[in-house]
Design an enzyme around this catalytic site. Structure first.
Site, PDB file in Angstrom:
ATOM      1  CB  ALA A  88     126.334  31.839  14.145  1.00  0.00           C
ATOM      2  CB  THR A  89     123.226  36.053  16.569  1.00  0.00           C
ATOM      3  OG1 THR A  89     124.267  37.023  16.430  1.00  0.00           O
ATOM      4  CG2 THR A  89     122.361  36.427  17.756  1.00  0.00           C
ATOM      5  CE  LYS A 142     126.189  38.829  21.359  1.00  0.00           C
ATOM      6  NZ  LYS A 142     126.467  40.199  20.864  1.00  0.00           N
ATOM      7  CE  LYS A 146     121.401  38.578  21.489  1.00  0.00           C
ATOM      8  NZ  LYS A 146     121.910  39.878  21.976  1.00  0.00           N
ATOM      9  CG  ASP A 167     124.562  39.450  24.609  1.00  0.00           C
ATOM     10  OD1 ASP A 167     124.713  40.090  25.663  1.00  0.00           O
ATOM     11  OD2 ASP A 167     124.177  39.980  23.548  1.00  0.00           O
ATOM     12  CB  VAL A 168     123.483  38.444  30.378  1.00  0.00           C
ATOM     13  CG1 VAL A 168     122.372  38.332  31.408  1.00  0.00           C
ATOM     14  CG2 VAL A 168     124.501  37.329  30.588  1.00  0.00           C
ATOM     15  CG  ASN A 169     121.063  41.453  25.465  1.00  0.00           C
ATOM     16  OD1 ASN A 169     120.586  40.458  24.919  1.00  0.00           O
ATOM     17  ND2 ASN A 169     121.892  42.264  24.821  1.00  0.00           N
ATOM     18  CE  LYS A 216     124.816  45.917  19.967  1.00  0.00           C
ATOM     19  NZ  LYS A 216     125.629  45.080  20.839  1.00  0.00           N
TER      20      LYS A 216
END
Length: 339
Positions: A116-117, A142, A144, A173-175, A247
Site C-alpha cells: 500500500a502507498t 510504502k 512517502k 521512499d524519499v524520491n 518501473k
C-alpha cells in the site's frame, strides 16, 4: 499502429518529495502483429521518462513497431518504447493463447503480494492511512518521506511502526530529496524501526553516495530514479543497492525489466516492480512482468485506487494485500473495450 490519448485524475493529489501529482495523461497504443492485436500504454512522468510531447512525437514516428524496438530509435523515450514493447508482447502472448506472464517465463507466479502507498501527510493522516491499509489486508506499507525535516519523518515512521506492530513491513521512499548528510541522519534515527528498505534517499546520479550509505548503515537501500539516469550495470557494479525498484514505464518495457532483473540476480540484488501510477493497461503489464520474476517481495502495483477513474474496469482488484495474475490470453483485458 493506432494511438488514443487519455487523461485521468487522481482520487486525491499524491504528495511526494518531488511535488504533487494530480493527474496522469498518456496514450494507448494498439499494434497488430501477425494478425493479432495487442495493446500497450505510454504514460510519461517527467523525472522518470520523457515529456508528454516528446512521447507523442516518438510514437508518431513509428512506422514498423518491431523494427523500432530493435533499432534503438525509441531508447531515449522510455514511455513510448514501453507502449510499443508491451503491445507487441501482448499480441504475441494472445497469438500463443497464453497469459503474458506465462509467455515471459517458464514458471510464473499466479498471485503476488503488493504494498500500500502512504502519502506524505502529517502524523495523524499517515497513521490513519497505514491502519486503514492494514485493516484491509496489506502487510507491506510504502510511506512517502523527504518533503519534511528528517526528524519529522522519523517521528511519522515511529508512529506508524507503533500503530501497525512489528509484523507489518514498512518501506520509506524519499524520491531522491536528500543529501548524504541528511540521509545519514535519517538512517541513524530509524535504525531500530526494522525498515524493509529505504528507497532512493539521494538524487538519481548519486550512485557513489548510495554505496557509502549502504556501507555505513544496516537498513537496506533501494534504487528507483537512479535507474532512469544511469545504466543498471553501473548501479549494480557500484554495490549501491540491495533492491532495484523497476518501473516498466521508466525502463522502456517488459523486455528491459526482465533484462535488468537477470543482471540483478547475478549480483544477488532483488527486484521490486512498481508502476508510475499508470492506467489499467500498464498496471496489468507490470503485474505480468512481476509475476515472471522469482522475487517474492511485495510489488508496488496496488495503485488503481489512486485514480478517480480508469480506461476500463479493473480486472484485478487487490484482495487481502495480494493481486491474482490473469490467466486469459495476453494482458487479460479486451482490446475492443479500450479503442
Amino acid at each position: 499502429m493506432r494511438i488514443r490519448d487519455f487523461s485521468l485524475e487522481l482520487a486525491r493529489p499524491l504528495e511526494t518529495a518531488k511535488g504533487s501529482i494530480s493527474e496522469r495523461t498518456g496514450f494507448l497504443v494498439a499494434v497488430e502483429h501477425e494478425g493479432t492485436l495487442g495493446v500497450g500504454e505510454a504514460t510519461p512522468l517527467p523525472g522518470w521518462t520523457e515529456s508528454l510531447e516528446d512521447c507523442r512525437v516518438a510514437l508518431d514516428s513509428v512506422s514498423d513497431p518491431g523494427s523500432a524496438l530493435g533499432d534503438g530509435s525509441l531508447d531515449d523515450t522510455p514511455a513510448a518504447r514501453h507502449a510499443v514493447s508491451l503491445a507487441l508482447t501482448d499480441a504475441t502472448a494472445r497469438a500463443e493463447n497464453e497469459s503474458l506472464a506465462t509467455s515471459l517465463a517458464t514458471k510464473s507466479h499466479t498471485s503476488l503480494p503488493v504494498n500500500a502507498t502512504i502519502g506524505d501527510g502529517d502524523i495523524e493522516t499517515t497513521v490513519t492511512d497505514a491502519e486503514t491499509a492494514v485493516s484491509v489486508g496489506f502487510d507491506c506499507l510504502k510511506v512517502k518521506v523527504g518533503a519534511r525535516d528528517p526528524t519529522d519523518d522519523i517521528e511519522r515512521l515511529r508512529a506508524v511502526r507503533d500503530a501497525v506492530g512489528s509484523d507489518i513491513s514498512i518501506r520509506a521512499d524519499v524520491n531522491g530529496a536528500w543529501d548524504r548528510w541528511t540521509a545519514d541522519e535519517f538512517l541513524s534515527g530509524v535504525a531500530d524501526f526494522d525498515l524493509e528498505y529505504l528507497e532512493q534517499p539521494l538524487p538519481a546520479d548519486e550512485i557513489a553516495g548510495h554505496a557509502v550509505l549502504r556501507r555505513l548503515h544496516d537498513t537496506p537501500l533501494a534504487l528507483d530514479e537512479s535507474l532512469a539516469h544511469v545504466s543498471p550495470e553501473r548501479a549494480l557494479a557500484s554495490n549501491a543497492a540491495d533492491v532495484l525498484v523497476c518501473k516498466p514505464m521508466a525502463l522502456g518495457g517488459p523486455d528491459h525489466v526482465l533484462s535488468v532483473a537477470k543482471q540483478a540476480a547475478r549480483s544477488n540484488v532483488d527486484v521490486v516492480v512498481t508502476t508510475t501510477i499508470d492506467a489499467v493497461v500498464a498496471r496489468l503489464g507490470a503485474l505480468h512482468v512481476a509475476a515472471a520474476l522469482p522475487s517474492t517481495r511485495a510489488h508496488g502495483l496496488a495503485t488503481a485506487s489512486l485514480l478517480q477513474g480508469d480506461l476500463a474496469a479493473e480486472p484485478v482488484p487487490v484482495v487481502d494485500g495480494s493481486m491474482t495474475v490473469p490467466d486469459a490470453p495476453g494482458l487479460g483485458i479486451d482490446v475492443d473495450d479500450l479503442f
